[in-house]
Design a protein around this motif. Structure first.
Motif: not given
Length: 310
Positions: A215-228
């Motif tokens: 019932g608990q939600w979390t949002t993670v801001r991700v990153s990386g070297d590829r966006v497409l």
């Protein structure tokens, strides 16, 4: 006896009007109709002469409909839709489906899931042809002359009628090679230390991945070297060990089953993501299009049942 007369000598000339509007230029219209730009220009001039009015305002950058052109466009669209309806009724009387179905679908879904469905439908209906536009760019179903669009996400446009196909969940995965080099994330927050492949859909880059547990939600801001913006390429990069992806389970099904990808964070749930078949509201839908939607919906129901049984 009633004698029908019209100033338009050849009704098929109206197709130049329709394709010029949808394509944005006479060159695009000529390409769609398989004629030369000069022939398309001559046809348009002939129409304007017969009607005694200009249909387009021409400039070096674009062609814009005049008010009379807009009126004629609406009636021309209705006329061709009525002709299509008549042809469809004749086909129904003969008990066979014929004609072309123009479909737009996401790239990876088309390759991994839809292709065998299309094969099955065409095998059952040899009189039907498929014109498939594959890509993750969201097409305008009305402007781009698509009979059917298969899209993810909630429907917010009243111009379309949506037929639910499936309710899918995105899952996190990576290749065994990537995990052997960089380790396996144990919680969503561990993802910030990993190379995550971000995906662009509908002009938005999805770098915020949401997870729930108890019932608990979390949002993670991700990153990386590829966006497409190509889901198929994102999946192929993940299989090759380039990073972690967050895509629908149905798109990854084959690679997850084969072991090319390993599902991660299995104790965490993700938001459901609906998949719809979209049809233009208010436009006549030929029997062949309705039949294809019914067929695809049935196959997705079988996939869901198979998943539940396992």
């Amino acid at each position: 006896m009633f004698h029908f007369q019209t100033r338009i000598e050849n009704v098929s000339d109206l197709k130049v009007l329709l394709h010029t509007v949808s394509g944005g230029s006479l060159t695009a219209a000529a390409r769609a109709l398989g004629i030369t730009p000069a022939a398309a220009s001559a046809t348009l001039k002939r129409l304007e002469t017969q009607l005694g009015t200009r249909l387009f305002e021409r400039s070096t950058r674009a062609m814009r409909l005049t008010p009379p052109g807009q009126i004629l466009l609406e009636y021309a669209q209705r006329a061709f839709e009525l002709l299509a309806e008549g042809e469809s009724q004749l086909d129904a009387e003969r008990g066979a489906l014929v004609g072309t179905v123009r479909v737009s679908a996401p790239s990876d879904l088309a390759r991994t899931v839809l292709m065998p469905m299309f094969d099955g439908f065409l095998h059952l209906h040899p009189g039907v042809k498929l014109a498939l536009n594959v890509g993750d760019r969201v097409l305008d179903v009305l402007r781009d002359e698509v009979d059917l669009a298969i899209r993810y996400g909630e429907l917010s446009d009243s111009r379309f009628v949506a037929r639910p196909l499936s309710l899918v969940h995105p899952v996190v995965s990576a290749s065994p090679d990537y995990l052997s080099h960089y380790g396996k994330p144990r919680t969503p927050t561990d993802l910030v230390d990993h190379n995550c492949i971000s995906f662009i859909r509908g002009g938005r880059t999805f770098t915020s991945w949401r997870f729930g547990q108890n019932g608990q939600w979390t949002t993670v801001r991700v990153s990386g070297d590829r966006v497409l913006n190509d889901a198929s390429l994102a999946r192929e990069w993940a299989v090759a060990g380039a990073g972690i992806i967050f895509m629908t389970e149905i798109e990854q099904r084959r690679d997850l089953q084969s072991g090319n990808l390993v599902r991660l964070l299995t104790e965490w749930e993700t938001d459901p993501y609906p998949l719809h078949a979209l049809l233009p509201s208010g436009r006549f839908v030929p029997n062949r299009v309705r039949a294809l939607v019914d067929f695809i919906a049935g196959r997705f129901a079988e996939l869901q049942l198979s998943k539940t049984e396992h």
